[in-house]
Design a protein around this motif. Sequence first.
Motif, PDB file in Angstrom:
ATOM      1  N   GLY A 195     -31.493   9.345  25.861  1.00 35.61           N
ATOM      2  CA  GLY A 195     -32.607   9.523  24.943  1.00 35.61           C
ATOM      3  C   GLY A 195     -32.227  10.346  23.719  1.00 35.61           C
ATOM      4  N   TRP A 196     -33.222  10.598  22.915  1.00 37.05           N
ATOM      5  CA  TRP A 196     -33.040  11.300  21.644  1.00 37.05           C
ATOM      6  C   TRP A 196     -33.094  12.810  21.824  1.00 37.05           C
ATOM      7  N   MET A 197     -32.269  13.523  21.082  1.00 39.99           N
ATOM      8  CA  MET A 197     -32.397  14.965  20.912  1.00 39.99           C
ATOM      9  C   MET A 197     -32.899  15.143  19.483  1.00 39.99           C
ATOM     10  N   THR A 198     -34.022  15.842  19.325  1.00 47.23           N
ATOM     11  CA  THR A 198     -34.635  15.976  18.010  1.00 47.23           C
ATOM     12  C   THR A 198     -34.805  17.442  17.645  1.00 47.23           C
ATOM     13  N   ILE A 199     -34.446  17.755  16.430  1.00 46.68           N
ATOM     14  CA  ILE A 199     -34.715  19.064  15.846  1.00 46.68           C
ATOM     15  C   ILE A 199     -35.732  18.804  14.743  1.00 46.68           C
ATOM     16  N   SER A 200     -36.916  19.405  14.865  1.00 46.13           N
ATOM     17  CA  SER A 200     -37.981  19.134  13.902  1.00 46.13           C
ATOM     18  C   SER A 200     -38.480  20.430  13.277  1.00 46.13           C
ATOM     19  N   ASP A 201     -39.344  20.283  12.323  1.00 48.13           N
ATOM     20  CA  ASP A 201     -39.915  21.425  11.592  1.00 48.13           C
ATOM     21  C   ASP A 201     -38.833  22.271  10.931  1.00 48.13           C
ATOM     22  N   ILE A 202     -37.784  21.631  10.433  1.00 50.92           N
ATOM     23  CA  ILE A 202     -36.721  22.336   9.717  1.00 50.92           C
ATOM     24  C   ILE A 202     -37.250  22.699   8.334  1.00 50.92           C
ATOM     25  N   ALA A 203     -37.090  23.950   7.952  1.00 49.84           N
ATOM     26  CA  ALA A 203     -37.572  24.388   6.642  1.00 49.84           C
ATOM     27  C   ALA A 203     -36.619  25.430   6.079  1.00 49.84           C
ATOM     28  N   ALA A 204     -36.539  25.475   4.773  1.00 50.43           N
ATOM     29  CA  ALA A 204     -35.744  26.487   4.081  1.00 50.43           C
ATOM     30  C   ALA A 204     -36.586  27.072   2.957  1.00 50.43           C
ATOM     31  N   TYR A 205     -36.387  28.373   2.718  1.00 50.50           N
ATOM     32  CA  TYR A 205     -37.150  29.072   1.689  1.00 50.50           C
ATOM     33  C   TYR A 205     -36.219  29.957   0.875  1.00 50.50           C
ATOM     34  N   THR A 206     -36.549  30.122  -0.396  1.00 54.51           N
ATOM     35  CA  THR A 206     -35.803  31.054  -1.225  1.00 54.51           C
ATOM     36  C   THR A 206     -36.158  32.476  -0.806  1.00 54.51           C
ATOM     37  N   THR A 207     -35.437  33.453  -1.315  1.00 55.55           N
ATOM     38  CA  THR A 207     -35.703  34.843  -0.953  1.00 55.55           C
ATOM     39  C   THR A 207     -37.085  35.304  -1.400  1.00 55.55           C
ATOM     40  N   ASN A 208     -37.694  34.610  -2.364  1.00 58.42           N
ATOM     41  CA  ASN A 208     -39.056  34.988  -2.758  1.00 58.42           C
ATOM     42  C   ASN A 208     -40.108  34.061  -2.146  1.00 58.42           C
ATOM     43  N   GLY A 209     -39.731  33.303  -1.086  1.00 58.65           N
ATOM     44  CA  GLY A 209     -40.692  32.550  -0.300  1.00 58.65           C
ATOM     45  C   GLY A 209     -41.013  31.138  -0.741  1.00 58.65           C
ATOM     46  N   ARG A 210     -40.378  30.645  -1.790  1.00 51.64           N
ATOM     47  CA  ARG A 210     -40.640  29.270  -2.219  1.00 51.64           C
ATOM     48  C   ARG A 210     -39.904  28.282  -1.318  1.00 51.64           C
ATOM     49  N   PRO A 211     -40.579  27.192  -0.893  1.00 61.25           N
ATOM     50  CA  PRO A 211     -39.902  26.201  -0.047  1.00 61.25           C
ATOM     51  C   PRO A 211     -38.810  25.462  -0.820  1.00 61.25           C
ATOM     52  N   VAL A 212     -37.724  25.156  -0.132  1.00 64.55           N
ATOM     53  CA  VAL A 212     -36.614  24.391  -0.697  1.00 64.55           C
ATOM     54  C   VAL A 212     -36.487  23.113   0.128  1.00 64.55           C
ATOM     55  N   PRO A 213     -36.811  21.953  -0.447  1.00 66.93           N
ATOM     56  CA  PRO A 213     -36.677  20.717   0.330  1.00 66.93           C
ATOM     57  C   PRO A 213     -35.200  20.435   0.606  1.00 66.93           C
ATOM     58  N   PRO A 214     -34.828  20.250   1.882  1.00 65.84           N
ATOM     59  CA  PRO A 214     -33.420  19.972   2.187  1.00 65.84           C
ATOM     60  C   PRO A 214     -32.983  18.619   1.623  1.00 65.84           C
ATOM     61  N   GLU A 215     -31.758  18.557   1.162  1.00 62.40           N
ATOM     62  CA  GLU A 215     -31.134  17.308   0.729  1.00 62.40           C
ATOM     63  C   GLU A 215     -29.966  17.060   1.674  1.00 62.40           C
ATOM     64  N   TRP A 216     -30.231  16.379   2.804  1.00 63.36           N
ATOM     65  CA  TRP A 216     -29.241  16.201   3.861  1.00 63.36           C
ATOM     66  C   TRP A 216     -28.165  15.203   3.460  1.00 63.36           C
ATOM     67  N   THR A 217     -26.962  15.452   3.937  1.00 63.01           N
ATOM     68  CA  THR A 217     -25.844  14.540   3.774  1.00 63.01           C
ATOM     69  C   THR A 217     -25.291  14.240   5.156  1.00 63.01           C
ATOM     70  N   ASP A 218     -25.103  12.963   5.482  1.00 66.20           N
ATOM     71  CA  ASP A 218     -24.500  12.586   6.756  1.00 66.20           C
ATOM     72  C   ASP A 218     -22.990  12.664   6.597  1.00 66.20           C
ATOM     73  N   ALA A 219     -22.421  13.738   7.107  1.00 65.90           N
ATOM     74  CA  ALA A 219     -20.977  13.953   6.974  1.00 65.90           C
ATOM     75  C   ALA A 219     -20.215  13.565   8.237  1.00 65.90           C
ATOM     76  N   THR A 220     -20.876  12.935   9.207  1.00 68.43           N
ATOM     77  CA  THR A 220     -20.218  12.659  10.481  1.00 68.43           C
ATOM     78  C   THR A 220     -19.506  11.326  10.523  1.00 68.43           C
ATOM     79  N   GLY A 221     -20.025  10.330   9.839  1.00 71.82           N
ATOM     80  CA  GLY A 221     -19.442   8.997   9.954  1.00 71.82           C
ATOM     81  C   GLY A 221     -19.678   8.445  11.350  1.00 71.82           C
ATOM     82  N   VAL A 222     -18.799   7.575  11.814  1.00 73.06           N
ATOM     83  CA  VAL A 222     -18.926   6.955  13.128  1.00 73.06           C
ATOM     84  C   VAL A 222     -18.543   7.974  14.202  1.00 73.06           C
TER      85      VAL A 222
END
Length: 148
Positions: A101-128
């Motif tokens: 089955g699936w392993m899921t990590i959800s509710d991932i969030a990042a914020y600047t030091t002054n509390g503003r949300p930073v939308p993640p820009e994910w890169t798939d670096a794993t390949g096959v």
Amino acid sequence: TWGNGYSGWSMAGWNCCPSGQTWKSSGVYELKANDTLYGEIDVMQAGTTAKITSGVLGGEHGEDRSGLKSLSLDTDYRIYDWMDVTMEVYYMTSCDEMAKGWMTISDIAAYTTNGRPVPPEWTDATGVSDCNGEQVVTAHSWSVRHSA
């Protein structure tokens, strides 16, 4: 992590690899399906100290944060500006040993030091990957599964 010197799933906070340094918090062991894991990196004191906190919330653990593990370290003025989501599995001899089955990590969030949300820009670096691994990435979640 599965294995890595322990029989079962575990997790720990890491600060890895700048100039060859690796710092690791105490482990959190006996993780089970549907546990809610918590992780946070907080850069404090004018950027000179980072606190990495990890542990289990929810399920039988409730919202109690007393069991969380923390690692505090000197940042050496490094900038914490990226996240790495990884599943590490050690000492497996066949794909049949992978979790089903699936392993899921959800509710991932990042914020600047002054509390503003930073939308993640994910890169798939794993390949096959071995064992027919596949992953699904959204703005705030990461899922992976493997099959024999």
